[in-house]
Design an enzyme around this catalytic site. Structure first.
Site, PDB file in Angstrom:
ATOM      1  N   HIS A  35      45.753  41.900  46.309  1.00  0.00           N
ATOM      2  CA  HIS A  35      45.316  40.944  47.395  1.00  0.00           C
ATOM      3  C   HIS A  35      46.870  40.521  47.901  1.00  0.00           C
ATOM      4  O   HIS A  35      47.692  40.202  46.872  1.00  0.00           O
ATOM      5  CB  HIS A  35      44.567  40.048  46.867  1.00  0.00           C
TER       6      HIS A  35
ATOM      7  N   ASP B 292      45.219  39.105  38.114  1.00  0.00           N
ATOM      8  CA  ASP B 292      44.601  38.345  38.831  1.00  0.00           C
ATOM      9  C   ASP B 292      43.220  38.471  38.669  1.00  0.00           C
ATOM     10  O   ASP B 292      42.657  39.779  38.872  1.00  0.00           O
ATOM     11  CB  ASP B 292      44.920  38.834  40.275  1.00  0.00           C
TER      12      ASP B 292
ATOM     13  N   GLN C  26      38.195  38.510  40.896  1.00  0.00           N
ATOM     14  CA  GLN C  26      36.998  39.125  41.202  1.00  0.00           C
ATOM     15  C   GLN C  26      36.271  39.773  39.796  1.00  0.00           C
ATOM     16  O   GLN C  26      35.661  40.541  39.808  1.00  0.00           O
ATOM     17  CB  GLN C  26      37.541  40.668  41.948  1.00  0.00           C
TER      18      GLN C  26
ATOM     19  N   LYS D 173      34.817  31.366  43.426  1.00  0.00           N
ATOM     20  CA  LYS D 173      34.056  32.826  43.570  1.00  0.00           C
ATOM     21  C   LYS D 173      33.310  32.962  42.272  1.00  0.00           C
ATOM     22  O   LYS D 173      32.424  34.063  41.795  1.00  0.00           O
ATOM     23  CB  LYS D 173      35.288  33.893  43.269  1.00  0.00           C
TER      24      LYS D 173
ATOM     25  N   CYS E 163      42.672  40.935  53.107  1.00  0.00           N
ATOM     26  CA  CYS E 163      43.794  40.675  52.718  1.00  0.00           C
ATOM     27  C   CYS E 163      44.692  41.575  51.910  1.00  0.00           C
ATOM     28  O   CYS E 163      45.513  41.351  50.784  1.00  0.00           O
ATOM     29  CB  CYS E 163      43.831  39.290  51.888  1.00  0.00           C
TER      30      CYS E 163
END
Lengths: 140, 421
Positions: free
Chosen positions: B138, B215, B218, B241, B379
């Site tokens: 991202h 990261d 997700q 999220k 993104c």
């Protein structure tokens, strides 16, 4: 016809669809498909209005004191709306274009396409159409 | 933490959906509020919906608990300080971090990555050093590093992605070298759904003494993450999220790094003593938490994590796997549809393009039918460039989505494609 009269015509045309979103969008898609092609020589990066997602190319020229627009987009619904804008604005004097309220987009239920989040370059395109008209006005 | 939970059957799902008020609203209702389409929310990769328990926590905070944390001696302040620190412990347990002070509250994943890029970067990354990322990041896991490189003369290196949307692990091994000071990569790709083999990658990097930042924006919403088992040096995610409030997120960092990293943003709360000559900064975690934090956001995040733990992280992962398989099968029959991201290990993210159509047109026509998807580059512009497409349509699922919603997506796609072609 004046800009206002064409706007009224477009509004009446879309009023027929009522709540029928399918009819409305099929009409837009048809408009997009039938939009006269922009001359490829004008489909250049310096004429590109970049939305976050779809792109719009706009070309304008002055003929007999009237501004003529041609445009294209890589997304067909965007192109349909572009077609509507051209139908309303093209062939008018610069000051008419500069002063056009363009409220019909909202009134025919396509407001969401002009929200900045739609990211389709339409808001920038309208601004560019008016800026081009302004530039022509200063020239005449 | 985890209670014994039941598989997510249709009956269980029906109750789960009742916990999310927004899931019963109508989209594109008439002017008098009548009619409209059932919302089919498939944009969970962008943000998830919130269960009532999270909404209640936010409301309760403003009605009965509002005060500032950490330095007040009055009852309200002490009460909320205790709760806020309990929220930190909830996050600690959720990620299985060794210590609660390894959990830093931030504004979100982006903020967490910016913190590490700037603070870790300033201390450890010099001119000519390398920072490694991957081709599926991202933008928020590219730009902080790119900016740092521009400012400090470091070099950004990129692990290539193959056409299935998997990392090239051989290249990865090669690119991890003596100059590499940190490897920052996504746990799960927001665009492709690829679940990267992060444990193996971390082992590979640690064999060369290179720390790894994950990261996890997700990943955390979709299953169990154990930072000690992964041996991650840094792990980031966002509450919003993960069924919690917007504006708050987490940076997990191993004590050995956080305790020696310089402050990033400074201000009230980050200090022990201040004078115009010299300031002594506070210990972890407060040293990295400048200003009044998103207090109710922290509490809301803890409520959200408690909520998904009650449902069961393994159950969520299993059910979403079924959803993804079902959706993949259903959409594959649509003429001209091409799925972007076909890795063996995937989270419930389905990105696709349809030949001869623009993703935005598909998205618009799905929206008219009540279906919320995301279109565009997500993104991840470098990834789009690699696949040679302007963007994709992305349906991203959560455990509250149903098989019937997948059917609705399929029907709506047939209609959209028919209208466009």
């Amino acid at each position: 016809m004046s800009i206002e009269e064409i706007e009224t015509e477009v509004k009446e045309e879309f009023a027929l669809f009522g709540d029928d979103w399918e009819g409305k969008y099929e009409h837009l898609i048809d408009l997009g498909k039938s939009l006269p092609k922009i001359d490829p020589q004008f489909k250049t990066d310096d004429r590109l209005i970049r939305g976050c997602q779809s792109k719009v190319w706009l070309h304008s020229r002055l003929e007999n004191g009237k501004v003529l627009f041609t445009a294209d987009s890589d997304a067909i619904i965007t192109k349909g709306i572009v077609g509507l804008m051209i139908r309303v604005l093209s062939g008018h004097r610069p000051e008419e274009i500069i002063n056009a309220p363009l409220e019909f987009i909202d009134q025919i239920g396509l407001k969401e396409h002009l929200s900045p989040t739609r990211a389709n370059g339409l808001v920038s395109m309208i601004k560019q159409m008016k800026l081009d008209a302004l530039a022509f006005q200063l020239k005449v | 933490m985890q209670t014994v939970s039941k598989p997510i059957t249709p009956a269980v799902l029906e109750n789960i959906r009742k916990d999310f008020p927004i899931l019963s609203r109508k989209i594109h209702a008439g002017k008098n509020g009548s009619g409209g389409k059932d919302l089919v929310y498939l944009d969970n990769g962008a943000t998830s919906q919130k269960p009532q328990v999270v909404i209640d926590v936010l409301e309760h905070y403003y009605k009965f608990q509002n005060s500032n944390i950490h330095r007040g001696i009055h009852a309200l302040s002490q009460e909320i300080t205790t709760e806020y620190e309990l929220a930190r412990k909830t996050v600690q347990k959720h990620l299985n971090a060794a210590h609660d002070y390894e959990i830093i509250f931030t504004k979100g994943t982006t903020d967490s990555i910016c913190l590490v890029a700037n603070s870790f970067g300033k201390k450890y990354i010099k001119q000519g050093d390398e920072i490694l990322v991957t081709g599926m990041e991202h933008h928020s896991n590219i730009l902080p590093w790119q900016l740092f490189c521009e400012e400090h003369g470091a070099v950004l290196k990129v692990v290539p992605v193959n056409n299935q949307g998997e990392l090239d692990l051989e290249a990865c091994d090669r690119l991890l070298n003596k100059q590499t000071k940190i490897f920052a990569l996504t746990h799960v790709s927001n665009t492709l759904g690829t679940i990267n083999p992060v444990k193996e990658i971390i082992r590979m990097a640690h064999a060369k003494d290179i720390p790894v930042l994950l990261d996890g924006a997700q990943a955390v919403p979709h299953g169990k993450v154990d930072v000690q088992d992964l041996d991650a040096d840094f792990y980031c995610f966002s509450a919003h999220k993960t069924f919690g409030p917007t504006g708050v997120g987490i940076l997990y960092g191993k004590e050995k790094w956080l305790s020696v990293m310089p402050p990033y943003q400074v201000g009230g709360g980050t200090i022990k003593t201040v004078s115009f000559q010299k300031t002594i900064y506070a210990d972890l975690p407060l040293r990295f938490e400048a200003g009044t934090p998103h207090i109710e956001g922290g509490l809301g995040m803890a409520a959200a994590l408690d909520y998904i733990n009650k449902i069961g992280l393994d159950q969520i992962a299993a059910y979403e796997h079924d959803l993804l398989e079902y959706a993949t099968d259903k959409l594959s029959v649509i003429p001209g549809l091409r799925i972007i991201g076909t890795a063996k290990e995937k989270a419930a993210v389905l990105s696709f393009v349809v030949d001869g159509t623009h993703p935005m047109d598909i998205g618009t026509l799905l929206d008219q039918q009540g279906i919320a998807v995301r279109t565009g580059h997500h993104c991840t512009q470098p990834l789009m460039a690699q696949f040679g497409i302007p963007g994709t349509v992305r349906a991203s699922f959560a455990f509250y989505n149903t098989m019937e919603e997948v059917d609705k997506l399929e029907a709506a796609m047939h209609k959209a494609v028919k209208m466009l072609l």
